[in-house]
Scaffold this motif. Structure first.
Motif, PDB file in Angstrom:
ATOM      1  N   HIS A   1       1.232  -4.990 -11.635  1.00  9.36           N
ATOM      2  CA  HIS A   1       0.280  -5.507 -12.622  1.00  9.36           C
ATOM      3  C   HIS A   1      -1.147  -5.510 -12.086  1.00  9.36           C
ATOM      4  CE1 HIS A   1       0.284  -9.200 -10.217  1.00  9.36           C
ATOM      5  NE2 HIS A   1       1.604  -9.217 -10.304  1.00  9.36           N
ATOM      6  N   THR A   2      -1.309  -5.207 -10.798  1.00  7.34           N
ATOM      7  CA  THR A   2      -2.629  -5.256 -10.162  1.00  7.34           C
ATOM      8  C   THR A   2      -2.814  -4.023  -9.288  1.00  7.34           C
ATOM      9  OG1 THR A   2      -2.617  -7.676 -10.139  1.00  7.34           O
ATOM     10  CG2 THR A   2      -4.092  -6.588  -8.585  1.00  7.34           C
ATOM     11  N   ILE A   3      -4.010  -3.437  -9.345  1.00  2.73           N
ATOM     12  CA  ILE A   3      -4.369  -2.300  -8.497  1.00  2.73           C
ATOM     13  C   ILE A   3      -5.741  -2.561  -7.888  1.00  2.73           C
ATOM     14  CG2 ILE A   3      -5.242  -1.027 -10.525  1.00  2.73           C
ATOM     15  CD1 ILE A   3      -3.773   0.523  -7.290  1.00  2.73           C
ATOM     16  N   GLU A   4      -5.840  -2.444  -6.582  1.00  2.00           N
ATOM     17  CA  GLU A   4      -7.085  -2.689  -5.848  1.00  2.00           C
ATOM     18  C   GLU A   4      -7.699  -4.049  -6.209  1.00  2.00           C
ATOM     19  OE1 GLU A   4      -7.483  -0.662  -3.542  1.00  2.00           O
ATOM     20  OE2 GLU A   4      -6.365   1.081  -4.238  1.00  2.00           O
TER      21      GLU A   4
ATOM     22  N   VAL B   1       0.860  -1.176   0.000  1.00  2.17           N
ATOM     23  CA  VAL B   1       0.000   0.000   0.000  1.00  2.17           C
ATOM     24  C   VAL B   1       0.897   1.226   0.000  1.00  2.17           C
ATOM     25  CG1 VAL B   1      -1.811   1.269   1.204  1.00  2.17           C
ATOM     26  CG2 VAL B   1      -1.788  -1.226   1.278  1.00  2.17           C
ATOM     27  N   SER B   2       0.683   2.126  -0.933  1.00  2.00           N
ATOM     28  CA  SER B   2       1.531   3.314  -1.012  1.00  2.00           C
ATOM     29  C   SER B   2       0.749   4.468  -1.626  1.00  2.00           C
ATOM     30  CB  SER B   2       2.792   3.030  -1.827  1.00  2.00           C
ATOM     31  OG  SER B   2       2.470   2.668  -3.155  1.00  2.00           O
TER      32      SER B   2
ATOM     33  N   HIS C   1      -3.609   0.224  -3.261  1.00  2.00           N
ATOM     34  CA  HIS C   1      -3.227  -1.169  -3.012  1.00  2.00           C
ATOM     35  C   HIS C   1      -2.702  -1.802  -4.298  1.00  2.00           C
ATOM     36  CE1 HIS C   1      -5.786  -0.259   0.413  1.00  2.00           C
ATOM     37  NE2 HIS C   1      -5.355  -1.355   1.011  1.00  2.00           N
ATOM     38  N   TRP C   2      -1.424  -2.140  -4.286  1.00  2.00           N
ATOM     39  CA  TRP C   2      -0.747  -2.642  -5.469  1.00  2.00           C
ATOM     40  C   TRP C   2      -0.316  -4.093  -5.285  1.00  2.00           C
ATOM     41  CZ3 TRP C   2      -0.378   0.917  -9.397  1.00  2.00           C
ATOM     42  CH2 TRP C   2      -0.424   2.270  -9.048  1.00  2.00           C
ATOM     43  N   LYS C   3      -0.090  -4.764  -6.397  1.00  2.00           N
ATOM     44  CA  LYS C   3       0.577  -6.056  -6.393  1.00  2.00           C
ATOM     45  C   LYS C   3       1.490  -6.112  -7.609  1.00  2.00           C
ATOM     46  CE  LYS C   3      -0.168 -11.083  -6.152  1.00  2.00           C
ATOM     47  NZ  LYS C   3      -1.190 -12.173  -6.110  1.00  2.00           N
TER      48      LYS C   3
END
Length: 242
Positions: A178-181, A115-116, A130-132
């Protein structure tokens, strides 16, 4: 450009390879740890901004920024549509093991959720995203930068480029996301993969990223050639070169 012939062999042919990646990660972290601790987004004793301290001890809202709930879209007028099956990432330059990763190899790397905050130089900030993705630190550990490496130049599928020092790039919140929320990163925001730099202005994170070149000296990217700062520290209002 020289690249490794195998896309997955460095990480997928047994735990021994993964152990060596982890070992290389720790060596890189130790090599740059002092420099990372001294960067302005961590160590500035007079940061400019407002609000409670953020995750790094800086004011949550950097000077000149306004909080937004929406996520504005900014680009160079081109939004390349790169399906994951066609996407690849080249890692080369001043490294021991230049390589090329396809989507399968990239997703087989250690995945990080974080999380940033996201600070755009055009004065808006979006908090608690929220990232991945994959830490740039882990990608660097995979290719092992030479001792002379000091900077990166990142390239996008839209021909965008941007530069960043290794002490900034190797921070644990710098991801190739590559992923958000919980959802795949949308094309308009740089999907399938973009780089994020939470402790710098967001133009330092290339959208639609396709190549990371390790350099032995700094080299200006697209906006840096047009008068933007090479360092881009939000809590110093470091938007433009002097």
């Amino acid at each position: 450009m020289p690249v490794a012939s195998s896309e997955t062999s460095l990480i997928m042919d047994g735990s021994g390879k993964l152990d060596r990646v982890v070992e290389a990660r720790m060596k890189l972290k130790a090599r740059f740890e002092d420099k990372m601790r001294q960067t302005p987004s961590v160590a500035d004793d007079r940061p400019m901004g407002s609000g409670n301290p953020n995750r790094h001890g800086m004011p949550v809202v950097p000077i000149g920024q306004v909080i937004t709930v929406k996520w504005p879209v900014l680009d160079l007028g081109l939004q390349p549509d790169i399906p994951p099956d066609d996407w690849e990432l080249v890692l080369d330059g001043a490294v021991e093991h230049p390589t090329r990763l396809n989507w399968t190899a990239f997703m087989a790397l250690p995945q990080t959720e974080d999380v940033s905050d996201f600070h755009c130089v055009t004065t808006w900030s979006k908090l608690d995203m929220h990232w991945k993705g994959v830490r740039l630190l882990d990608l660097a550990a995979l290719v092992q930068p030479l001792d002379t490496a000091s900077h990166l130049l990142c390239y996008g599928y839209d021909d965008y480029t941007t530069n960043i020092s290794l002490e900034e790039a190797l921070k644990p919140d710098v991801l190739l996301a590559h992923t958000i929320e919980g959802k795949p990163l949308p094309i308009e925001h740089g999907g399938p993969v973009r780089m994020i730099t939470p402790q710098l202005y967001a133009w330092k994170g290339s959208k639609w990223i396709r190549r990371i070149e390790f350099l032995t000296s700094d080299k200006l990217g697209f906006w840096e050639q047009r008068g933007y700062s090479s360092t881009a520290y939000p809590w110093r209002n470091d938007r433009y070169s002097s």
